[in-house]
Design a protein around this motif. Structure first.
Motif, PDB file in Angstrom:
ATOM      1  N   PRO A 110       0.840  -1.088   0.160  1.00  0.00           N
ATOM      2  CA  PRO A 110       0.135  -0.048  -0.095  1.00  0.00           C
ATOM      3  C   PRO A 110       0.883   1.312   0.137  1.00  0.00           C
ATOM      4  O   PRO A 110       0.200   2.044  -0.291  1.00  0.00           O
ATOM      5  CB  PRO A 110      -0.847  -0.113   1.747  1.00  0.00           C
ATOM      6  N   SER A 150       5.539  -3.505  -4.760  1.00  0.00           N
ATOM      7  CA  SER A 150       4.592  -2.690  -5.428  1.00  0.00           C
ATOM      8  C   SER A 150       5.538  -2.015  -6.414  1.00  0.00           C
ATOM      9  O   SER A 150       4.659  -1.489  -7.331  1.00  0.00           O
ATOM     10  CB  SER A 150       4.223  -1.329  -4.766  1.00  0.00           C
ATOM     11  N   LYS A 200      -4.775  -1.087   1.961  1.00  0.00           N
ATOM     12  CA  LYS A 200      -4.859  -0.021   0.953  1.00  0.00           C
ATOM     13  C   LYS A 200      -4.483   1.006   2.078  1.00  0.00           C
ATOM     14  O   LYS A 200      -4.567   1.013   3.541  1.00  0.00           O
ATOM     15  CB  LYS A 200      -4.930   0.486   0.238  1.00  0.00           C
ATOM     16  N   GLU A 233      -7.884   5.678   1.486  1.00  0.00           N
ATOM     17  CA  GLU A 233      -8.691   4.531   0.515  1.00  0.00           C
ATOM     18  C   GLU A 233      -9.498   3.259   1.156  1.00  0.00           C
ATOM     19  O   GLU A 233     -10.511   3.147   0.602  1.00  0.00           O
ATOM     20  CB  GLU A 233      -7.406   3.948  -0.447  1.00  0.00           C
TER      21      GLU A 233
END
Length: 355
Positions: free
Chosen positions: A25, A213, A331, A335
């Protein structure tokens, strides 16, 4: 086999907040982005076919010999490389679990046996018995994912070791996917990295995709003490399977240890909060230990969430699941609040009926 649809389809849903793919996240570290950009400046050259800098960095990070590493264009390529190199006759796969194991195995003509994880048992693998019985009857490969995808459930270390030892006695192998291990509360308590020398039949699968990510760069790796297997895997793929930007990004990512620790703490906090809020809405929420939450809700929830510009993962295409099962990423808090807002809007205070 059910139709294969993965999460992360932001290209068909560009305006939606994506909860269908489970990335770190905190987003891609700036150092990784800069390293990949520098790599683009070198694309007049072929990539390093030996992947020297990347493997040196990986060996230091994982505390394993360089020769025990094999790198691939994401974990998915490594699964296919493994299947091509091994060409098992019969394999044991959980249901539900990550679809690529079965896709890769069937591409080499392997017969796949499913061990069903039961809803009444919270989709947990509580015993080694069913898998060991299949190995005893001739299965030569077991594929496990810990924590499992999409349920987020952990398999007890002793259960995995019992299966692994049984595999060793029957000349079978185990592929153990630890791609989500970095996000659980005590990763060192569950990894089997320390068992690699004792069990040459063990192949560990890991990736940069979720941890840093960086799904779009495509970078994964495997670890095994079986040098012959790794050589066969390397021969199953074209020489330049890792681009220069991917190798440079990987080297930079492995320096981001504080970033990984920070993400783990954030996920633990947010995951607990999200579970509580989702349960208040009347949803059946399972006790995931990963960076995603598995739950049960109305059969048309994906479509309704999309109307609120929120994309969630419909898990009905997983073998062993049906319409009404979902997975959402953990997240950042603001969010996650948007996800909860969309769920509250659609569930009308938690009253829904499963059709």
């Amino acid at each position: 086999m059910k139709k294969q649809i993965h999460g992360g389809d932001v290209y068909r849903n560009p305006d939606a907040l994506d909860f269908s793919a489970n990335m770190n996240p905190l987003g891609t570290p700036e150092s990784v982005i800069l390293a990949a950009q520098e790599g683009v400046r070198k694309i007049c050259n072929y990539p390093d076919v030996r992947q020297t800098r990347l493997k040196e960095a990986l060996a230091e990070y994982e505390q394993v010999p360089e020769e025990s590493l094999v790198c691939g264009n994401g974990a998915a390529e490594l699964i296919f490389m493994f299947a091509q190199a091994l060409r098992p006759r019969r394999a044991v796969v959980l249901a539900p679990t990550f679809a690529e194991y079965e896709l890769a195995l069937k591409s080499v003509g392997c017969q796949v046996e499913h061990v069903r994880l039961l809803e009444e048992e919270e989709f947990e693998l509580r015993s080694a018995a069913s898998i060991c019985a299949l190995v005893s009857s001739g299965a030569d490969l077991v594929c496990l994912c810990n924590p499992n995808n999409p349920t987020g459930k952990l398999i007890d270390r002793e259960v995995i070791l019992e299966i692994l030892e049984h595999c060793r006695k029957h000349n079978a192998r185990m592929l153990l996917d630890e791609c989500f291990n970095d996000f659980i509360d005590e990763p060192e308590q569950y990894t089997l990295k320390g068992e690699l020398n004792r069990y040459p039949n063990l192949f560990l699968l890991k990736a940069f995709t979720k941890r840093y990510s960086m799904a779009g760069i495509r970078l994964g790796y495997g670890i095994s003490s079986d040098a012959e297997l790794l050589d066969r895997m390397r021969s199953c793929v074209q020489p330049w399977n890792l681009s220069i930007p991917a190798q440079e990004a990987g080297v930079a990512a492995l320096q981001e240890e504080e970033y990984v620790r920070k993400a783990r703490h954030l996920i633990a906090r947010e995951r607990g909060w999200m579970k509580e809020e989702m349960e208040k809405l009347g949803l059946k929420v399972y006790d995931s230990k990963a960076n995603y939450i598995f739950f049960q809700g109305p059969r048309d929830l994906v479509e309704h969430c999309l109307e609120q510009k929120v994309l969630i993962r419909d898990c009905s295409n997983y073998i062993g699941l049906e319409k009404g099962f979902y997975r959402v990423a953990v997240k950042l808090h603001e969010e996650n609040e948007q996800l909860l807002k969309a769920l509250r809007y659609e569930l009308g205070g938690g009253i829904w009926q499963r059709l």
